[in-house]
Write a protein that holds these residues in place. Structure first.
Motif, PDB file in Angstrom:
ATOM      1  N   ALA A   1     -28.804  -3.675  38.162  1.00 20.46           N
ATOM      2  CA  ALA A   1     -27.541  -3.045  37.769  1.00 20.46           C
ATOM      3  C   ALA A   1     -26.385  -4.023  37.666  1.00 20.46           C
ATOM      4  O   ALA A   1     -25.523  -3.884  36.803  1.00 20.46           O
ATOM      5  N   ILE A   2     -26.354  -5.011  38.572  1.00 23.11           N
ATOM      6  CA  ILE A   2     -25.230  -5.942  38.583  1.00 23.11           C
ATOM      7  C   ILE A   2     -25.727  -7.378  38.629  1.00 23.11           C
ATOM      8  O   ILE A   2     -26.790  -7.667  39.179  1.00 23.11           O
ATOM      9  N   GLU A   3     -24.938  -8.258  38.068  1.00 19.91           N
ATOM     10  CA  GLU A   3     -25.333  -9.669  37.951  1.00 19.91           C
ATOM     11  C   GLU A   3     -25.630 -10.309  39.309  1.00 19.91           C
ATOM     12  O   GLU A   3     -26.542 -11.128  39.435  1.00 19.91           O
ATOM     13  N   GLU A   4     -24.876  -9.929  40.332  1.00 23.20           N
ATOM     14  CA  GLU A   4     -25.031 -10.551  41.641  1.00 23.20           C
ATOM     15  C   GLU A   4     -26.412 -10.315  42.261  1.00 23.20           C
ATOM     16  O   GLU A   4     -26.828 -11.044  43.151  1.00 23.20           O
ATOM     17  N   LYS A   5     -27.111  -9.278  41.792  1.00 23.79           N
ATOM     18  CA  LYS A   5     -28.408  -8.948  42.384  1.00 23.79           C
ATOM     19  C   LYS A   5     -29.595  -9.588  41.661  1.00 23.79           C
ATOM     20  O   LYS A   5     -30.747  -9.332  41.997  1.00 23.79           O
ATOM     21  N   ILE A   6     -29.334 -10.410  40.651  1.00 22.72           N
ATOM     22  CA  ILE A   6     -30.430 -11.006  39.887  1.00 22.72           C
ATOM     23  C   ILE A   6     -31.167 -12.036  40.717  1.00 22.72           C
ATOM     24  O   ILE A   6     -30.553 -12.928  41.314  1.00 22.72           O
ATOM     25  N   GLU A   7     -32.473 -11.937  40.784  1.00 17.75           N
ATOM     26  CA  GLU A   7     -33.305 -12.977  41.389  1.00 17.75           C
ATOM     27  C   GLU A   7     -33.473 -14.088  40.352  1.00 17.75           C
ATOM     28  O   GLU A   7     -33.967 -13.854  39.258  1.00 17.75           O
ATOM     29  N   GLY A   8     -33.037 -15.301  40.723  1.00 14.48           N
ATOM     30  CA  GLY A   8     -33.024 -16.394  39.759  1.00 14.48           C
ATOM     31  C   GLY A   8     -31.749 -16.375  38.933  1.00 14.48           C
ATOM     32  O   GLY A   8     -31.769 -16.669  37.733  1.00 14.48           O
ATOM     33  N   LYS A   9     -30.640 -16.023  39.572  1.00 11.94           N
ATOM     34  CA  LYS A   9     -29.367 -15.899  38.862  1.00 11.94           C
ATOM     35  C   LYS A   9     -28.967 -17.211  38.184  1.00 11.94           C
ATOM     36  O   LYS A   9     -28.298 -17.212  37.148  1.00 11.94           O
ATOM     37  N   ILE A  10     -29.398 -18.329  38.753  1.00  8.17           N
ATOM     38  CA  ILE A  10     -29.056 -19.625  38.176  1.00  8.17           C
ATOM     39  C   ILE A  10     -29.565 -19.744  36.735  1.00  8.17           C
ATOM     40  O   ILE A  10     -28.923 -20.355  35.878  1.00  8.17           O
ATOM     41  N   PHE A  11     -30.724 -19.103  36.467  1.00  6.58           N
ATOM     42  CA  PHE A  11     -31.266 -19.136  35.109  1.00  6.58           C
ATOM     43  C   PHE A  11     -30.442 -18.259  34.174  1.00  6.58           C
ATOM     44  O   PHE A  11     -30.225 -18.595  33.010  1.00  6.58           O
ATOM     45  N   PHE A  12     -29.999 -17.116  34.692  1.00  8.40           N
ATOM     46  CA  PHE A  12     -29.140 -16.234  33.896  1.00  8.40           C
ATOM     47  C   PHE A  12     -27.846 -16.959  33.523  1.00  8.40           C
ATOM     48  O   PHE A  12     -27.417 -16.924  32.366  1.00  8.40           O
ATOM     49  N   CYS A  13     -27.254 -17.623  34.488  1.00  5.29           N
ATOM     50  CA  CYS A  13     -25.987 -18.319  34.240  1.00  5.29           C
ATOM     51  C   CYS A  13     -26.156 -19.493  33.273  1.00  5.29           C
ATOM     52  O   CYS A  13     -25.216 -19.856  32.563  1.00  5.29           O
ATOM     53  N   GLY A  14     -27.353 -20.086  33.248  1.00 11.27           N
ATOM     54  CA  GLY A  14     -27.595 -21.230  32.381  1.00 11.27           C
ATOM     55  C   GLY A  14     -28.156 -20.882  31.016  1.00 11.27           C
ATOM     56  O   GLY A  14     -28.389 -21.770  30.184  1.00 11.27           O
ATOM     57  N   ALA A  15     -28.379 -19.592  30.750  1.00 12.97           N
ATOM     58  CA  ALA A  15     -28.996 -19.165  29.487  1.00 12.97           C
ATOM     59  C   ALA A  15     -28.010 -19.236  28.331  1.00 12.97           C
ATOM     60  O   ALA A  15     -26.811 -18.985  28.495  1.00 12.97           O
ATOM     61  N   LYS A  16     -28.510 -19.556  27.147  1.00 10.47           N
ATOM     62  CA  LYS A  16     -27.676 -19.562  25.949  1.00 10.47           C
ATOM     63  C   LYS A  16     -27.434 -18.150  25.439  1.00 10.47           C
ATOM     64  O   LYS A  16     -26.418 -17.869  24.799  1.00 10.47           O
ATOM     65  N   ALA A  17     -28.382 -17.238  25.716  1.00  9.25           N
ATOM     66  CA  ALA A  17     -28.237 -15.839  25.310  1.00  9.25           C
ATOM     67  C   ALA A  17     -28.879 -14.957  26.371  1.00  9.25           C
ATOM     68  O   ALA A  17     -29.868 -15.353  26.989  1.00  9.25           O
ATOM     69  N   THR A  18     -28.320 -13.772  26.587  1.00  5.34           N
ATOM     70  CA  THR A  18     -28.829 -12.893  27.638  1.00  5.34           C
ATOM     71  C   THR A  18     -28.965 -11.455  27.153  1.00  5.34           C
ATOM     72  O   THR A  18     -28.214 -10.995  26.293  1.00  5.34           O
ATOM     73  N   MET A  19     -29.916 -10.761  27.756  1.00  6.11           N
ATOM     74  CA  MET A  19     -30.144  -9.348  27.473  1.00  6.11           C
ATOM     75  C   MET A  19     -30.469  -8.652  28.786  1.00  6.11           C
ATOM     76  O   MET A  19     -31.095  -9.234  29.669  1.00  6.11           O
ATOM     77  N   ALA A  20     -30.048  -7.411  28.930  1.00  6.02           N
ATOM     78  CA  ALA A  20     -30.386  -6.608  30.106  1.00  6.02           C
ATOM     79  C   ALA A  20     -31.042  -5.309  29.665  1.00  6.02           C
ATOM     80  O   ALA A  20     -30.600  -4.682  28.700  1.00  6.02           O
ATOM     81  N   ILE A  21     -32.107  -4.924  30.366  1.00  8.15           N
ATOM     82  CA  ILE A  21     -32.784  -3.651  30.145  1.00  8.15           C
ATOM     83  C   ILE A  21     -32.794  -2.936  31.490  1.00  8.15           C
ATOM     84  O   ILE A  21     -33.364  -3.437  32.462  1.00  8.15           O
ATOM     85  N   ASP A  22     -32.142  -1.776  31.567  1.00  7.04           N
ATOM     86  CA  ASP A  22     -31.959  -1.162  32.881  1.00  7.04           C
ATOM     87  C   ASP A  22     -31.855   0.356  32.776  1.00  7.04           C
ATOM     88  O   ASP A  22     -31.749   0.919  31.677  1.00  7.04           O
ATOM     89  N   HIS A  23     -31.828   0.985  33.974  1.00  8.85           N
ATOM     90  CA  HIS A  23     -31.764   2.452  34.039  1.00  8.85           C
ATOM     91  C   HIS A  23     -30.787   2.938  35.091  1.00  8.85           C
ATOM     92  O   HIS A  23     -30.689   4.142  35.335  1.00  8.85           O
ATOM     93  N   HIS A  24     -30.040   2.053  35.747  1.00  7.25           N
ATOM     94  CA  HIS A  24     -29.131   2.451  36.815  1.00  7.25           C
ATOM     95  C   HIS A  24     -27.824   3.023  36.276  1.00  7.25           C
ATOM     96  O   HIS A  24     -27.267   2.515  35.304  1.00  7.25           O
ATOM     97  N   LEU A  25     -27.302   4.023  36.960  1.00  9.20           N
ATOM     98  CA  LEU A  25     -26.072   4.683  36.523  1.00  9.20           C
ATOM     99  C   LEU A  25     -24.869   3.750  36.565  1.00  9.20           C
ATOM    100  O   LEU A  25     -23.951   3.872  35.755  1.00  9.20           O
ATOM    101  N   GLN A  26     -24.862   2.797  37.531  1.00  7.66           N
ATOM    102  CA  GLN A  26     -23.690   1.937  37.674  1.00  7.66           C
ATOM    103  C   GLN A  26     -23.889   0.579  37.014  1.00  7.66           C
ATOM    104  O   GLN A  26     -23.179  -0.383  37.335  1.00  7.66           O
ATOM    105  N   ASN A  27     -24.804   0.467  36.055  1.00  8.49           N
ATOM    106  CA  ASN A  27     -25.009  -0.823  35.384  1.00  8.49           C
ATOM    107  C   ASN A  27     -23.697  -1.322  34.779  1.00  8.49           C
ATOM    108  O   ASN A  27     -22.966  -0.578  34.119  1.00  8.49           O
ATOM    109  N   GLU A  28     -23.411  -2.607  34.999  1.00 10.67           N
ATOM    110  CA  GLU A  28     -22.128  -3.181  34.596  1.00 10.67           C
ATOM    111  C   GLU A  28     -22.150  -3.819  33.201  1.00 10.67           C
ATOM    112  O   GLU A  28     -21.152  -4.415  32.788  1.00 10.67           O
ATOM    113  N   LYS A  29     -23.280  -3.730  32.497  1.00 13.64           N
ATOM    114  CA  LYS A  29     -23.401  -4.288  31.138  1.00 13.64           C
ATOM    115  C   LYS A  29     -22.922  -5.743  31.103  1.00 13.64           C
ATOM    116  O   LYS A  29     -22.031  -6.119  30.346  1.00 13.64           O
ATOM    117  N   TYR A  30     -23.551  -6.538  31.955  1.00 12.52           N
ATOM    118  CA  TYR A  30     -23.152  -7.927  32.162  1.00 12.52           C
ATOM    119  C   TYR A  30     -23.779  -8.900  31.167  1.00 12.52           C
ATOM    120  O   TYR A  30     -23.381 -10.072  31.111  1.00 12.52           O
TER     121      TYR A  30
END
Length: 333
Positions: A101-130
């Motif tokens: 739901a939120i960026e802070e909970k990503i396992e391997g967040k360092i890879f997310f931060c270093g990516a040239k492009a990102t996509m999220a697929i989720d089902h949580h009500l409070q997803n922050e569309k990060y």
């Protein structure tokens, strides 16, 4: 993004990879991976690997225990999913994050931060569309969202039976775990399950990943149940500090399973565990039969689903936090 079909997903994925001239995608999920995280990451990874052979697909998950781990250990393609991804220096890549739901909970967040492009697929009500691209559909399991974006017509034409079965199996694992073995479903969920079984999923084998305990695990679970307290007749909870957890050798998974077990009791409407993860960081995992605990826990900076939500808090006064949680619960009973 409000379109949850195979055409829209493929269009967005191909645009993301082509526009950025990328040939590598890392698939991630949240810390403390559960069955839905495993199912979403691995089914999507198989799918992308099958449809786009020129793209390197690297799934990565936090370590897990139990029967799901046993299944993954037999997976010749992705059994190294718990190994830290190795990316060449200066290599550009995309990241897809599932069930988070939120960026802070990503396992391997360092890879997310270093990516040239990102996509999220989720089902949580409070997803922050990060992410740059977000496929969010409020299903019971993220694996159901993965099912909806897979081009099954294309797969059935060309894909080997063992690959089809692997994709179906991982989606089924996710659904089984996040619906509590079909306790929280609708007609659409059963339609998906029927389709997956027709592809080759062994229902009994997957269900066993939820209920298989070792003797030691069962003893720890029973010991935890003895510590459960009752509030306002229909609320049951366990409050645990780090010293107690260490002394009794409880694992994160012992504590994570507890609210579901307690919720299943006939006279319980809301169940939760409030425990110290480390150095004053407390986590609350809450489950309900009918009350909207997502709205309730938003007041503590958390959320999740209507009947399953959580929050974390750094505090030197956990007793006060617990008292506040119980007060909020009393207002909705």
């Amino acid at each position: 993004m409000n379109a949850f079909d195979s055409k829209s997903f493929r269009k967005e994925f191909e645009y993301m990879m082509n526009e950025n001239n990328l040939d590598t995608v890392i698939v991630l999920s949240h810390v403390n991976a559960d069955g839905d995280a495993v199912g979403s990451v691995l089914s999507l990874s198989y799918y992308l690997d099958e449809l786009y052979p020129k793209i390197k697909v690297i799934p990565y998950l936090s370590e897990i225990e139990g029967e799901i781990r046993t299944i993954i250990n037999t997976d010749k393609k992705f059994r190294d999913v718990f190994s830290y991804p190795k990316i060449e220096k200066e290599k550009e890549y995309a990241v897809i994050v599932c069930d988070t739901a939120i960026e802070e909970k990503i396992e391997g967040k360092i890879f997310f931060c270093g990516a040239k492009a990102t996509m999220a697929i989720d089902h949580h009500l409070q997803n922050e569309k990060y992410a740059n691209i977000n496929f969010i559909d409020y299903r019971e399991a993220c694996s159901e969202v993965i099912y909806s974006i897979i081009d099954w017509t294309e797969l059935l034409k060309t894909t080997e039976k063992k690959v089809l079965t692997a994709i179906a199996q991982y989606i089924y694992i996710g659904i089984i775990h996040d619906t509590g073995c079909f306790k929280r479903i609708d007609k659409y969920t059963f339609e998906i399950a029927s389709d997956l079984i027709s592809i080759g999923v062994e229902h009994k084998k997957i269900v066993e990943t939820m209920h298989a305990y070792t003797f030691e695990e069962l003893k720890r679970q029973n010991n935890l149940l003895d510590k459960a307290e009752v509030f306002a007749d229909h609320v049951t909870f366990v409050y645990m500090k780090q010293a107690q957890i260490i002394e009794n050798h409880y694992t994160y998974y012992d504590l994570h399973k507890l609210p579901d077990i307690l919720r299943n009791l006939k006279d319980v409407k809301i169940a939760f565990v409030f425990f110290e993860e480390e150095n004053g960081m407390f986590k609350c995992l809450m489950r309900s039969k009918e009350h909207n605990v997502n709205e309730l826990l938003k007041r503590f900076g958390g959320g999740g689903h209507k009947l399953a939500a959580s929050f974390k808090v750094q505090t030197n006064e956990p007793d006060t936090v617990l008292a506040n949680v119980l007060e909020e619960i009393s207002d909705i009973l």
